[in-house]
Design a protein around this motif. Sequence first.
Motif, short mmCIF file in Angstrom:
data_model
loop_
_atom_site.label_atom_id
_atom_site.label_comp_id
_atom_site.label_asym_id
_atom_site.label_seq_id
_atom_site.Cartn_x
_atom_site.Cartn_y
_atom_site.Cartn_z
N PRO A 76 0.63 -1.33 -0.52
CA PRO A 76 -0.08 0.12 -0.09
C PRO A 76 0.89 1.46 -0.08
N GLN A 77 2.03 0.88 0.09
CA GLN A 77 2.73 2.53 0.12
C GLN A 77 3.64 3.13 -1.02
N PHE A 78 3.33 1.82 -1.80
CA PHE A 78 3.59 2.19 -3.10
C PHE A 78 3.24 3.57 -3.48
N GLU A 79 1.69 4.05 -3.45
CA GLU A 79 1.59 5.40 -4.01
C GLU A 79 2.06 6.33 -2.55
N LEU A 80 2.26 6.51 -1.61
CA LEU A 80 3.89 7.06 -1.08
C LEU A 80 4.69 7.52 -2.17
N TRP A 81 5.24 6.65 -2.81
CA TRP A 81 6.70 6.60 -2.96
C TRP A 81 6.05 7.14 -4.71
N ARG A 82 5.20 6.91 -5.21
CA ARG A 82 4.64 7.41 -6.16
C ARG A 82 4.22 9.07 -6.17
N HIS A 83 3.56 9.70 -5.25
CA HIS A 83 2.54 10.74 -4.79
C HIS A 83 4.86 11.80 -4.49
N ALA A 84 5.27 10.72 -3.98
CA ALA A 84 6.64 11.41 -3.73
C ALA A 84 7.51 11.75 -4.59
N LEU A 85 7.28 11.06 -5.78
CA LEU A 85 8.58 10.61 -6.69
C LEU A 85 8.09 12.73 -7.57
N ARG A 86 6.39 12.33 -8.05
CA ARG A 86 5.79 13.32 -8.61
C ARG A 86 6.50 14.86 -8.26
N GLU A 87 6.53 15.08 -7.13
CA GLU A 87 6.37 16.00 -5.88
C GLU A 87 8.43 16.29 -6.68
N LEU A 88 9.24 15.38 -5.77
CA LEU A 88 11.08 15.22 -6.48
C LEU A 88 11.34 15.48 -8.25
N ALA A 89 10.19 15.18 -8.82
CA ALA A 89 9.67 15.42 -10.82
C ALA A 89 9.38 17.01 -10.34
N ILE A 90 8.73 17.57 -9.80
CA ILE A 90 8.71 19.36 -9.45
C ILE A 90 9.64 20.04 -9.86
N ASP A 91 10.30 19.14 -7.87
CA ASP A 91 10.90 20.53 -8.20
C ASP A 91 12.38 19.21 -6.85
N LEU A 92 13.85 19.26 -7.87
CA LEU A 92 14.20 18.10 -6.88
C LEU A 92 15.52 19.09 -6.05
N GLU A 93 15.46 20.18 -5.54
CA GLU A 93 15.66 20.35 -4.38
C GLU A 93 14.62 20.42 -3.10
N SER A 94 13.34 21.48 -3.40
CA SER A 94 12.60 21.43 -2.56
C SER A 94 11.13 20.08 -2.16
N GLY A 95 11.62 19.37 -3.21
CA GLY A 95 10.58 18.02 -3.78
C GLY A 95 11.17 17.08 -1.98
N LYS A 96 12.40 17.33 -2.10
CA LYS A 96 12.13 16.08 -0.80
C LYS A 96 12.59 17.08 0.80
N LYS A 97 12.45 16.36 1.94
CA LYS A 97 13.15 16.91 3.23
C LYS A 97 14.16 16.05 3.80
N LEU A 98 15.21 16.74 3.67
CA LEU A 98 16.13 16.31 4.51
C LEU A 98 16.41 16.65 5.72
N VAL A 99 16.77 16.22 6.98
CA VAL A 99 17.12 16.38 8.45
C VAL A 99 18.03 15.89 9.19
N GLY A 100 19.07 16.57 9.14
CA GLY A 100 20.40 15.81 10.36
C GLY A 100 19.84 15.38 11.30
N VAL A 101 19.81 14.70 12.32
CA VAL A 101 19.79 14.91 13.35
C VAL A 101 21.01 14.61 15.02
N LEU A 102 20.69 15.22 15.60
CA LEU A 102 22.15 15.20 16.86
C LEU A 102 21.30 14.52 17.66
N VAL A 103 21.66 12.90 17.83
CA VAL A 103 21.57 12.28 19.82
C VAL A 103 21.72 12.36 20.65
#
Length: 258
Positions: free
Chosen positions: A183-210
């Motif tokens: 069922p999570q394949f639909e999330l991958w498809r939607h996320a891929l479309r967002e990335l295709a629109i904008d390679l920079e803002s179409g993904k979220k990057l987080v650096g976590v320091l524990v």
Amino acid sequence: MLLPDVDTVFSSSGPIPTLGLSTAEVAQCIEWLKGAVRQRAYDAEHEADLAAYLEADGFDGTDLQAILLATEEPLSEKDIGEAIAEVALQAREGAIWPTNRRRDMRSVRASLPGADIVGFVPGLDGKYRFLLAEVKTSSDRKTPPSIMYGDKGLEYQLYALALDTNILRRLLKYLFVRVKGTPQFELWRHALRELAIDLESGKKLVGVLVRDTQPAAADLSHHAELLGKKLGGKGDVSLLALYIGIPAKDWPLHCTPY
């Protein structure tokens, strides 16, 4: 309890926003390590499914069942730190993890390539994007800790994650294989479309320091400034510090494989 009570100890805006959260209540931290963190760190749901299958399919009481369900080696502070980051991002960001990194490890000490954490995260518009995160765990009393520096440090690895298309390609393919037919394949498809629109803002990057030290904005502020200059304000990149109210050396005492 997905996340114990936390205090915001610092935050900043800018090209690379920073946020520091502290979980100071010891009893809650212990409960959290024994519960949600352990579930994630040891892939407890998957282990329970395997145990149920073996019993239902006639393997109950066999030597093979004993081998498959034998107690795992205790995880390191680093591995538990990654599970802490995953659970915190799930609670704070609504992150969805399509798999567990332990399923890709052929040995308990294996190191996997690419980002430490890969999954999906909803935006304010409800649309899902890819979430890629790097995690570092440190008890270093220096501020910032040494783990922030160098080509294996959090700053550089987050920078590479933002710009290296080879890393991005491997991670997208990695996720594709794991969500295909689910069922999570639909999330991958939607996320891929967002990335295709904008390679920079179409993904979220987080650096976590524990950390298990006293909270300090300087743990992140210097590297947030440097990273912001290197990336030129492009993309959705942030830094998160999690301060755990129990010494890291004691995490394996509470987050156990059984």
